[in-house]
Design a protein around this motif. Structure first.
Motif, PDB file in Angstrom:
ATOM      1  N   THR A 127       0.896  -1.186  -0.053  1.00  0.00           N
ATOM      2  CA  THR A 127      -0.139   0.120  -0.074  1.00  0.00           C
ATOM      3  C   THR A 127       0.914   1.314   0.026  1.00  0.00           C
ATOM      4  OG1 THR A 127      -1.762  -1.058   1.034  1.00  0.00           O
ATOM      5  CG2 THR A 127      -1.661   1.271   1.395  1.00  0.00           C
ATOM      6  N   LEU A 128       1.804   1.256   0.821  1.00  0.00           N
ATOM      7  CA  LEU A 128       2.824   2.476   0.880  1.00  0.00           C
ATOM      8  C   LEU A 128       3.589   2.492  -0.391  1.00  0.00           C
ATOM      9  CD1 LEU A 128       4.356   1.874   4.534  1.00  0.00           C
ATOM     10  CD2 LEU A 128       2.812   3.668   3.637  1.00  0.00           C
ATOM     11  N   LEU A 129       3.899   1.476  -0.939  1.00  0.00           N
ATOM     12  CA  LEU A 129       4.612   1.617  -2.373  1.00  0.00           C
ATOM     13  C   LEU A 129       3.576   2.241  -3.439  1.00  0.00           C
ATOM     14  CD1 LEU A 129       6.961  -1.616  -2.337  1.00  0.00           C
ATOM     15  CD2 LEU A 129       7.829   0.557  -2.318  1.00  0.00           C
ATOM     16  N   ARG A 130       2.513   1.557  -3.516  1.00  0.00           N
ATOM     17  CA  ARG A 130       1.318   2.193  -4.426  1.00  0.00           C
ATOM     18  C   ARG A 130       1.263   3.839  -4.216  1.00  0.00           C
ATOM     19  NH1 ARG A 130      -1.499  -1.539  -7.242  1.00  0.00           N
ATOM     20  NH2 ARG A 130      -1.112  -3.658  -6.418  1.00  0.00           N
ATOM     21  N   GLN A 131       1.104   4.073  -2.940  1.00  0.00           N
ATOM     22  CA  GLN A 131       0.994   5.537  -2.754  1.00  0.00           C
ATOM     23  C   GLN A 131       1.901   6.512  -3.216  1.00  0.00           C
ATOM     24  OE1 GLN A 131       0.226   5.538   1.701  1.00  0.00           O
ATOM     25  NE2 GLN A 131      -1.631   5.100   1.389  1.00  0.00           N
ATOM     26  N   GLU A 132       3.369   5.669  -3.069  1.00  0.00           N
ATOM     27  CA  GLU A 132       4.360   6.609  -3.239  1.00  0.00           C
ATOM     28  C   GLU A 132       4.499   6.567  -5.017  1.00  0.00           C
ATOM     29  OE1 GLU A 132       9.143   5.634  -3.236  1.00  0.00           O
ATOM     30  OE2 GLU A 132       8.064   4.978  -1.771  1.00  0.00           O
ATOM     31  N   PHE A 133       4.432   5.685  -5.606  1.00  0.00           N
ATOM     32  CA  PHE A 133       4.280   5.644  -7.003  1.00  0.00           C
ATOM     33  C   PHE A 133       3.232   6.357  -7.472  1.00  0.00           C
ATOM     34  CE2 PHE A 133       6.990   1.555  -7.030  1.00  0.00           C
ATOM     35  CZ  PHE A 133       8.102   1.985  -7.965  1.00  0.00           C
ATOM     36  N   ASP A 134       2.134   6.669  -7.032  1.00  0.00           N
ATOM     37  CA  ASP A 134       0.980   7.292  -7.349  1.00  0.00           C
ATOM     38  C   ASP A 134       1.255   8.740  -7.517  1.00  0.00           C
ATOM     39  OD1 ASP A 134      -1.584   6.986  -8.440  1.00  0.00           O
ATOM     40  OD2 ASP A 134      -2.478   7.169  -6.563  1.00  0.00           O
ATOM     41  N   GLN A 135       2.298   9.228  -6.335  1.00  0.00           N
ATOM     42  CA  GLN A 135       2.617  10.678  -6.189  1.00  0.00           C
ATOM     43  C   GLN A 135       3.722  10.810  -7.160  1.00  0.00           C
ATOM     44  OE1 GLN A 135       3.384  11.128  -2.111  1.00  0.00           O
ATOM     45  NE2 GLN A 135       1.566  11.036  -1.393  1.00  0.00           N
ATOM     46  N   THR A 136       4.623   9.967  -7.320  1.00  0.00           N
ATOM     47  CA  THR A 136       5.911  10.142  -8.355  1.00  0.00           C
ATOM     48  C   THR A 136       5.872   9.626  -9.502  1.00  0.00           C
ATOM     49  OG1 THR A 136       6.885   8.450  -7.406  1.00  0.00           O
ATOM     50  CG2 THR A 136       7.373  10.379  -6.025  1.00  0.00           C
TER      51      THR A 136
END
Length: 150
Positions: A127-136
């Protein structure tokens, strides 16, 4: 084994009972120990012996040699008929299988208990990785890539 009065192993009058009674008791003993009773349920107890032989309990009690043989033979077979011994062996095997399956289930439950937190941690990281990729950057879901032909 059928014992007749003229047979060498035939009981004598010093048996304490008439030869016919001793023969009936010995034949009943053989049937019971072989697991083939004709008159009763087949347990290896004295109560069944005299009933199977068709004699009185008092007559059986006076047949000292027969009773000594009975006690010896019942002790040798562990007090179980062949059918009871087979069932006992089968029960022992089934209990061993049950114990093995119980150990396997316990091991699998321990593994399952250990996997729960690991799966939860991986889900959290995902979930954290998805959020990070979603932003960057661009996030490509695996589901869309799997459905497209190569």
């Amino acid at each position: 084994m059928t014992i007749t009065p003229d047979h060498p192993a035939a009981p004598t009058q010093d048996e304490g009972v008439p030869p016919r009674t001793a023969v009936a008791l010995r034949e009943a003993m053989d049937r019971l120990l072989a697991g083939r009773p004709q008159r009763i349920d087949g347990r290896l107890v004295k109560d069944d012996l005299w009933k199977e032989a068709g004699v009185s309990r008092a007559a059986m009690n006076r047949a000292h040699r027969v009773m000594a043989d009975w006690n010896t033979r019942v002790t040798e077979c562990g007090g179980m008929t062949p059918g009871e011994a087979r069932k006992n062996d089968e029960l022992t095997q089934l209990r061993a299988k049950l114990a093995e399956r119980t150990r396997e289930c316990a091991l699998l439950n321990h593994r399952l208990d250990a996997a729960g937190p690991a799966i939860a941690a991986l889900h959290h990281d995902n979930t954290l990785l998805r959020q990070e990729f979603d932003q960057t950057g661009i996030l490509v879901t695996l589901d869309t890539r799997r459905t497209q032909p190569p």
